[in-house]
Design a protein around this motif. Sequence first.
Motif, PDB file in Angstrom:
ATOM      1  N   GLY A 167     165.391  50.837  99.120  1.00 17.30           N
ATOM      2  CA  GLY A 167     164.245  51.515  98.444  1.00 17.30           C
ATOM      3  C   GLY A 167     163.105  51.114  99.912  1.00 17.30           C
ATOM      4  O   GLY A 167     162.983  50.205 100.155  1.00 17.30           O
ATOM      5  N   THR A 183     159.087  50.128  99.146  1.00 10.25           N
ATOM      6  CA  THR A 183     158.407  49.283  98.331  1.00 10.25           C
ATOM      7  C   THR A 183     156.831  49.952  97.668  1.00 10.25           C
ATOM      8  O   THR A 183     156.136  49.229  97.972  1.00 10.25           O
ATOM      9  N   TYR A 185     162.702  47.172  93.268  1.00 12.56           N
ATOM     10  CA  TYR A 185     163.061  47.345  95.231  1.00 12.56           C
ATOM     11  C   TYR A 185     163.747  46.158  95.485  1.00 12.56           C
ATOM     12  O   TYR A 185     164.337  45.706  96.545  1.00 12.56           O
ATOM     13  N   PRO A 206     161.259  41.988  99.403  1.00 11.94           N
ATOM     14  CA  PRO A 206     162.371  43.282  99.646  1.00 11.94           C
ATOM     15  C   PRO A 206     162.389  43.099 101.562  1.00 11.94           C
ATOM     16  O   PRO A 206     161.363  43.223 101.749  1.00 11.94           O
ATOM     17  N   ASP A 236     161.350  49.133 103.695  1.00 11.28           N
ATOM     18  CA  ASP A 236     160.617  47.679 102.937  1.00 11.28           C
ATOM     19  C   ASP A 236     160.196  46.653 104.290  1.00 11.28           C
ATOM     20  O   ASP A 236     159.572  46.230 103.918  1.00 11.28           O
TER      21      ASP A 236
END
Length: 176
Positions: free
Chosen positions: A57, A59, A98, A121, A127
């Motif tokens: 994912g 951030t 994250y 992350p 990221d």
Amino acid sequence: MHALKRKSPLRRMVLAGAATVSGMVLLLSMKPHSSPGIAAAAPAPSSSAGVSAGSGGSTGSSGSSSSSGSSGSSGSSSGGSATTGTRTVTGDSVETRYGPVQVRITVTNGKLTDVTAVAYPQDSPRDQEINSYAVPQLNREALAAQSANIDVVSGATYTSQGYQQSLQSALDSVKG
């Protein structure tokens, strides 16, 4: 009568449609903001910490700050006392939305001389992009402020909050 006369509704519809299409073309041709100078100066992430970072994912900041908390990975330290000599302390690993964020600091004669994010992350390309500019900026701000009272980096809210918490735990370890 001509279909595109001055006050005809068809003329207004054509003009409104052309304005809408032009606006959409201009909007879609805009490029997202990025800081190539800062991204190019970002150091490579340290893998010597032995901490796996991230759970995928981005951030980015999406409004809520859920699941920012400390997860008891206590800091390690070496060296002398809190006011004299050099001491290196690793802060708690803070679990963010994250992935974990963890900071290592070096304090020399009571002054913060080095701050390094050892875990943050970096699993997805997004990221990596976000943290390539956010982490160096957070490091600089922490050194300038000599505390965990630093600004959150826009676009990296979760990483910034985790960074602040880990930094504060490391600073607390040095003091106590």
